[in-house]
Scaffold this motif. Structure first.
Motif, PDB file in Angstrom:
ATOM      1  N   UNK A   4       0.830  -1.210   0.000  1.00 31.65           N
ATOM      2  CA  UNK A   4       0.000   0.000   0.000  1.00 31.65           C
ATOM      3  C   UNK A   4       0.862   1.256   0.000  1.00 31.65           C
ATOM      4  N   UNK A   5       1.960   1.229   0.757  1.00 32.29           N
ATOM      5  CA  UNK A   5       2.828   2.402   0.836  1.00 32.29           C
ATOM      6  C   UNK A   5       3.602   2.618  -0.468  1.00 32.29           C
ATOM      7  N   UNK A   6       4.025   1.520  -1.111  1.00 26.12           N
ATOM      8  CA  UNK A   6       4.690   1.645  -2.409  1.00 26.12           C
ATOM      9  C   UNK A   6       3.722   2.248  -3.427  1.00 26.12           C
ATOM     10  N   UNK A   7       2.491   1.783  -3.423  1.00 26.23           N
ATOM     11  CA  UNK A   7       1.485   2.326  -4.338  1.00 26.23           C
ATOM     12  C   UNK A   7       1.203   3.796  -4.049  1.00 26.23           C
ATOM     13  N   UNK A   8       1.168   4.155  -2.778  1.00 28.23           N
ATOM     14  CA  UNK A   8       0.935   5.558  -2.413  1.00 28.23           C
ATOM     15  C   UNK A   8       2.061   6.447  -2.927  1.00 28.23           C
ATOM     16  N   UNK A   9       3.293   5.973  -2.762  1.00 22.00           N
ATOM     17  CA  UNK A   9       4.441   6.758  -3.219  1.00 22.00           C
ATOM     18  C   UNK A   9       4.423   6.933  -4.728  1.00 22.00           C
ATOM     19  N   UNK A  10       4.162   5.857  -5.456  1.00 24.51           N
ATOM     20  CA  UNK A  10       4.164   5.923  -6.916  1.00 24.51           C
ATOM     21  C   UNK A  10       3.000   6.770  -7.421  1.00 24.51           C
ATOM     22  N   UNK A  11       1.836   6.635  -6.811  1.00 25.56           N
ATOM     23  CA  UNK A  11       0.687   7.435  -7.246  1.00 25.56           C
ATOM     24  C   UNK A  11       0.983   8.927  -7.101  1.00 25.56           C
ATOM     25  N   UNK A  12       1.606   9.290  -5.973  1.00 22.28           N
ATOM     26  CA  UNK A  12       1.956  10.693  -5.750  1.00 22.28           C
ATOM     27  C   UNK A  12       2.976  11.176  -6.781  1.00 22.28           C
ATOM     28  N   UNK A  13       3.966  10.338  -7.059  1.00 18.35           N
ATOM     29  CA  UNK A  13       5.015  10.718  -8.006  1.00 18.35           C
ATOM     30  C   UNK A  13       4.480  10.845  -9.426  1.00 18.35           C
ATOM     31  N   UNK A  14       3.730   9.849  -9.856  1.00 22.00           N
ATOM     32  CA  UNK A  14       3.233   9.833 -11.236  1.00 22.00           C
ATOM     33  C   UNK A  14       2.247  10.972 -11.477  1.00 22.00           C
ATOM     34  N   UNK A  15       1.429  11.272 -10.466  1.00 23.57           N
ATOM     35  CA  UNK A  15       0.474  12.373 -10.625  1.00 23.57           C
ATOM     36  C   UNK A  15       1.196  13.679 -10.930  1.00 23.57           C
ATOM     37  N   UNK A  16       2.324  13.902 -10.267  1.00 18.46           N
ATOM     38  CA  UNK A  16       3.083  15.121 -10.537  1.00 18.46           C
ATOM     39  C   UNK A  16       3.768  15.061 -11.899  1.00 18.46           C
TER      40      UNK A  16
END
Length: 364
Positions: free
Chosen positions: A7-19
């Motif tokens: 879940x934390x890996x997905x949260x990090x990637x979602x935040x990064x990709x959105x930017x």
């Protein structure tokens, strides 16, 4: 306690990709990624490569080295048209999904090879390393493209409390993580020019593994939780919670040395924790280090404390800075005295309140 996993890996990637999706029309190859020698494009590819590599280590149960493979994006050496920036982000999302799935299906006791610093990491360690790679390198790319990046503070704090146990936490977890990875400045702290994260140390014994307690686990143990371990009935004993509280104070003061911290004794046969053992601090100037332990009542009488004490004492005495291991117990605690003697310690002092024992190494 809050886990560190898919879940934390997905949260990090979602935040990064959105930017980064806001800048896919830019030339990532021409822009340098922050202070790195790589371009923004190369740095994005590196993120994807790390995520799939960590998934490979756990899925392949690699214990001696990295699994010998890497990913190659279209257009780098196969004559195909190169993947555009959106394609690179799709690869990052895909490798994220693979790592997240691997983390969710990997048993807690599995450890795989990673060189820093003790040559292995469990699923939480690989999750924390994956998140760190995403956060730090997204910062690099954002800096190169002139974007503002601010990941979730809780995610940064989670990473710091697991693989940066030697770093004093600050009021701003993101700025602290940037400083710890050589990417920023913090008032009152010297610039970081070389850095490594620190996965927890595991000391093997015959029927047990002694697993180093991270600040994240210590926080939970001190507050009455299980620290992320599956305990036998009645565990953990109060001594383990008290030791976790001392570890937490050292971490908050920035003086925690994880290899001289607290360990949980975990049975190999079923992965259940039976007790705690650890040092009262780093070795002193004379090369003496003090050790303490306790067991859950349900685990007593099986020789676990003796086995763990022998293993951790041997590990300590193999260090250059250690000459002797010291232990104390109350005169009325005959069971504890028996454990210490069976582990090879010799009584060196005592009175009506406390008995002292010592185990000296070959250099002592």
């Amino acid at each position: 306690m809050r886990s560190m996993g898919g879940e934390q890996v997905e949260e990090a990637v979602a935040s990064a990709v959105a930017l980064l999706r806001t800048a896919t029309d830019r030339d990532w190859e021409a822009a340098a990624a922050g202070r790195l020698k790589w371009s923004c494009r190369e740095t994005a590819e590196h993120i994807a490569g790390d995520l799939i590599a960590y998934a490979g280590q756990l899925a392949g149960r690699a214990t001696e080295a990295y699994v010998p493979f890497e990913i190659t994006l279209d257009g780098t050496d196969d004559g195909l048209d190169p993947a555009d920036n959106e394609g690179v982000l799709h690869v990052i999302e895909t490798t994220c999904a693979l790592l997240a799935a691997t983390l969710r299906t990997t048993p807690r006791e599995v450890r795989a090879f990673h060189p820093y610093p003790f040559r292995s990491a469990n699923r939480e360690g690989f999750a924390a390393m994956g998140v760190t790679e995403v956060l730090a390198h997204t910062h690099d790319i954002a800096e190169g493209l002139g974007l503002t990046y601010e990941p979730p503070a809780e995610l940064c704090a989670d990473v710091l409390a697991r693989i940066f146990p030697h770093v004093r936490p600050g009021d701003d977890p993101w700025r602290t993580l940037l400083w710890a990875t050589g990417r920023g400045e913090l008032p009152g702290r010297a610039p970081v020019t070389a850095w490594r994260w620190l996965n927890n140390l595991v000391v093997p014994a015959e029927r047990l593994t002694l697993q180093g307690v991270t600040p994240a686990a210590a926080t939970d143990l001190a507050a009455g939780g299980d620290g992320g371990f599956e305990w036998v009935e009645g565990g953990p004993f109060q001594g383990t919670r008290d030791a976790a509280g001392m570890l937490l104070k050292a971490y908050e003061a920035g003086v925690h040395r994880p290899e001289w911290g607290v360990f949980v004794l975990v049975r190999r046969q079923d992965g259940r924790a039976v007790g705690g053992m650890g040092f009262h601090g780093a070795p002193d100037e004379e090369g003496r280090v003090e050790i303490g332990y306790d067991l859950a009542e349900a685990a007593r009488g099986h020789g676990y404390a003796t086995e763990g004490l022998r293993a951790l004492s041997a590990w300590a005495l193999a260090r250059e800075e250690v000459v002797s291991v010291f232990a104390t117990t109350e005169p009325a605690n005959l069971a504890s005295q028996a454990v210490i003697v069976r582990a090879g310690f010799t009584r060196v002092a005592g009175d009506e309140k406390q008995l002292a024992y010592e185990l000296r190494g070959t250099r002592g």
